[in-house]
Scaffold this active site. Structure first.
Site, PDB file in Angstrom:
ATOM      1  N   LYS A 181      33.274  38.959  51.487  1.00 37.45           N
ATOM      2  CA  LYS A 181      31.807  39.056  51.547  1.00 37.45           C
ATOM      3  C   LYS A 181      31.176  37.693  51.820  1.00 37.45           C
ATOM      4  CE  LYS A 181      31.285  40.837  47.340  1.00 37.45           C
ATOM      5  NZ  LYS A 181      32.662  40.921  46.823  1.00 37.45           N
TER       6      LYS A 181
ATOM      7  N   ARG B  95      25.893  45.245  41.513  1.00 40.49           N
ATOM      8  CA  ARG B  95      27.241  45.581  41.062  1.00 40.49           C
ATOM      9  C   ARG B  95      27.226  46.700  40.044  1.00 40.49           C
ATOM     10  NH1 ARG B  95      29.472  39.888  42.095  1.00 40.49           N
ATOM     11  NH2 ARG B  95      31.728  40.098  42.101  1.00 40.49           N
TER      12      ARG B  95
ATOM     13  N   ARG C  22      42.914  31.552  47.256  1.00 38.72           N
ATOM     14  CA  ARG C  22      41.603  30.905  47.193  1.00 38.72           C
ATOM     15  C   ARG C  22      41.490  30.049  45.927  1.00 38.72           C
ATOM     16  NH1 ARG C  22      36.250  34.680  47.268  1.00 38.72           N
ATOM     17  NH2 ARG C  22      36.563  34.853  45.029  1.00 38.72           N
TER      18      ARG C  22
ATOM     19  N   ARG D 222      38.598  41.998  36.930  1.00 43.46           N
ATOM     20  CA  ARG D 222      37.439  42.098  37.829  1.00 43.46           C
ATOM     21  C   ARG D 222      37.542  43.378  38.668  1.00 43.46           C
ATOM     22  NH1 ARG D 222      38.295  36.453  40.294  1.00 43.46           N
ATOM     23  NH2 ARG D 222      36.625  36.827  41.785  1.00 43.46           N
TER      24      ARG D 222
ATOM     25  N   ARG E 137      38.515  27.692  41.185  1.00 41.75           N
ATOM     26  CA  ARG E 137      37.825  28.696  40.371  1.00 41.75           C
ATOM     27  C   ARG E 137      38.803  29.312  39.377  1.00 41.75           C
ATOM     28  NH1 ARG E 137      34.264  33.009  43.708  1.00 41.75           N
ATOM     29  NH2 ARG E 137      34.622  34.188  41.808  1.00 41.75           N
TER      30      ARG E 137
HETATM   31  P1  AMP Z   1      31.685  36.550  42.732  1.00 42.52           P
HETATM   32  O1  AMP Z   1      31.582  35.126  43.177  1.00 42.52           O
HETATM   33  O2  AMP Z   1      30.731  37.440  43.458  1.00 42.52           O
HETATM   34  O3  AMP Z   1      33.072  37.064  42.721  1.00 42.52           O
HETATM   35  O4  AMP Z   1      31.182  36.570  41.202  1.00 42.52           O
HETATM   36  C1  AMP Z   1      31.853  35.863  40.190  1.00 42.52           C
HETATM   37  C2  AMP Z   1      31.443  36.367  38.835  1.00 42.52           C
HETATM   38  O5  AMP Z   1      30.048  36.205  38.647  1.00 42.52           O
HETATM   39  C3  AMP Z   1      31.699  37.838  38.599  1.00 42.52           C
HETATM   40  O6  AMP Z   1      33.022  38.099  38.198  1.00 42.52           O
HETATM   41  C4  AMP Z   1      30.708  38.118  37.462  1.00 42.52           C
HETATM   42  O7  AMP Z   1      31.171  37.607  36.230  1.00 42.52           O
HETATM   43  C5  AMP Z   1      29.519  37.286  37.879  1.00 42.52           C
HETATM   44  N1  AMP Z   1      28.611  38.068  38.744  1.00 42.52           N
HETATM   45  C6  AMP Z   1      28.318  37.859  40.053  1.00 42.52           C
HETATM   46  N2  AMP Z   1      27.452  38.781  40.518  1.00 42.52           N
HETATM   47  C7  AMP Z   1      27.199  39.606  39.491  1.00 42.52           C
HETATM   48  C8  AMP Z   1      26.413  40.771  39.342  1.00 42.52           C
HETATM   49  N3  AMP Z   1      25.689  41.285  40.362  1.00 42.52           N
HETATM   50  N4  AMP Z   1      26.362  41.361  38.113  1.00 42.52           N
HETATM   51  C9  AMP Z   1      27.061  40.866  37.093  1.00 42.52           C
HETATM   52  N5  AMP Z   1      27.849  39.797  37.171  1.00 42.52           N
HETATM   53  C10 AMP Z   1      27.927  39.151  38.349  1.00 42.52           C
END
Ligand code: AMP
Length: 368
Positions: A192, A267, A306, A324, A312
């Site tokens: 994404k 989400r 990654r 996740r 990360r």
């Molecule tokens: P990402 O970089 O999109 O994989 O997001 C990393 C982490 O941020 C996720 O595993 C969640 O803990 C938190 N996070 C990101 N977007 C959301 C969302 N829309 N709702 C809840 N938690 C989020």
């Protein structure tokens, strides 16, 4: 429809509606101050037309003066308020009516109240032609309000978009019909973020990655960052309330955008509903939700790879990655039905060459 700089605006309030509101305020003030001579203090530049018309409708003695503050740059309030032209010295003992064209967040108002609290005026009141109750978060109650409006960006009758539009007799609102708003959907590691990076350039969109915003806040030790950290470290979702508020703030900060790519949001169903309601309140909508589809085992491998490069922590531990995915399957996957129900769901094969995948996504966007 009119065009100012790069943006289209459509009619919102007619000259008659505005004049009626101006007259209403003039007569309310007159009723309260008929036995004295109030000093109207206009807030430049936006209030000059309002002050002028207000005085024409004011039936008794009155005086006028101006102050100048600044907080708007482009289409969004920057949050920094500067005093550019201060109150004159001879206001001691006077009843001051501060004349504002518009009150939205209330930051400028707070500065004004501060400005007048330090003086020896008899009293001061606030009159504003336009007022946005949905975004106002100040403590001061506004004494005279002309018209309550939703949180739209407006121009005309003294209000500008980068200095244009002040001379319009009517008020116009930003027209969003050409806007494209996309939700990029998919499991962690689906690509994404990578694809959003290409699409935002190609279609001139603002990319909002909720994950990036959280990580930025964690890095900078903000309250939001502290709140989100433990959830993210465990691979759990951050609570809806926090995430929704944050996303809305990001959109508000970018009201000049030609459209948005929402990456990692929504989400949960609650987030999707909140997004729909929020966008609707701004005359906007999600145009398409595009899912990048890929197999779990490929994604796990990609994320671990990654994690080595980015550091990360949630990408380096397979059990966190699996968690996740569980969160995704339980809470996020049902959104497919949600957007299918709206006829907005599109699936794209997320395996292959990066440019090839961008092509697949572009095909969907071009068909909208
Ligand atoms: P990402 O970089 O999109 O994989 O997001 C990393 C982490 O941020 C996720 O595993 C969640 O803990 C938190 N996070 C990101 N977007 C959301 C969302 N829309 N709702 C809840 N938690 C989020």
């Amino acid at each position: 429809m009119i065009k100012l700089h790069d943006k289209q605006f459509k009619p919102f309030l007619s000259e008659g509606e505005i004049q009626e509101a101006v007259k209403k305020i003039a007569l309310q003030i007159a009723e309260d101050y008929k036995n004295e001579t109030p000093l109207f203090v206009g807030v430049l530049n936006g209030a000059f037309m309002f002050v002028s018309d207000l005085m024409k409708h004011y039936p008794y003695d009155c005086e006028v003066s101006f102050v100048k503050l600044s907080s708007y740059q482009g289409l969004t309030s920057t949050g920094i308020v500067e005093t550019l032209l201060d109150v004159s010295e001879d206001i001691e003992g006077k009843s001051v009516i501060i004349i504002e064209d518009i009150i939205d967040t209330g930051r400028t108002l707070q500065q004004l109240v501060h400005l007048f609290s330090d003086t020896n005026v008899k009293e001061f009141k606030i009159a504003s032609l336009f007022y946005k109750p949905d975004v106002y978060n100040g403590e001061y109650a506004i004494d005279y309000v002309g018209i309550e409006i939703p949180n739209k960006f407006i121009v005309g009758y003294g209000l500008d978009y980068n200095e244009l539009g002040r001379n319009l007799k009517e008020v116009y609102q930003l027209n969003h019909t050409n806007m494209i708003n996309l939700v990029l959907f998919g499991k962690p590691g689906a690509g994404k973020g990578t694809q959003a990076g290409f699409l935002k350039e190609k279609y001139n969109l603002k990319h909002i990655s909720t994950g990036d915003v959280f990580r930025y806040n964690i890095k900078n030790g903000t309250e939001l960052g502290k709140l989100a950290k433990s959830f993210i470290d465990n691979g759990d979702l951050v609570p809806d309330e926090v995430t929704i508020k944050m996303l809305q703030d990001e959109v508000e900060k970018n009201s000049e955008a030609a459209g948005f790519i929402f990456d990692g949001f929504p989400r949960t169903t609650a987030q999707a509903e909140a997004l729909d309601n929020f966008l609707e309140s701004k005359d906007m909508q999600v145009n398409a939700t595009i899912a990048l589809e890929a197999d779990d085992e490929i994604l796990v491998a990609r994320l671990l790879e990654r994690g080595k490069a980015s550091g990360r922590s949630d990408d380096q531990d397979e059990s966190k990655i699996r968690n996740r995915f569980d969160e995704y399957n339980q809470k996020t996957a049902p959104l497919k039905n949600y957007y299918e129900g709206q006829g907005k769901f599109h699936a794209v094969n997320g395996i292959g060459d990066i440019t090839e995948i961008t092509e697949r996504l572009s095909k969907v966007i071009d068909s909208l």
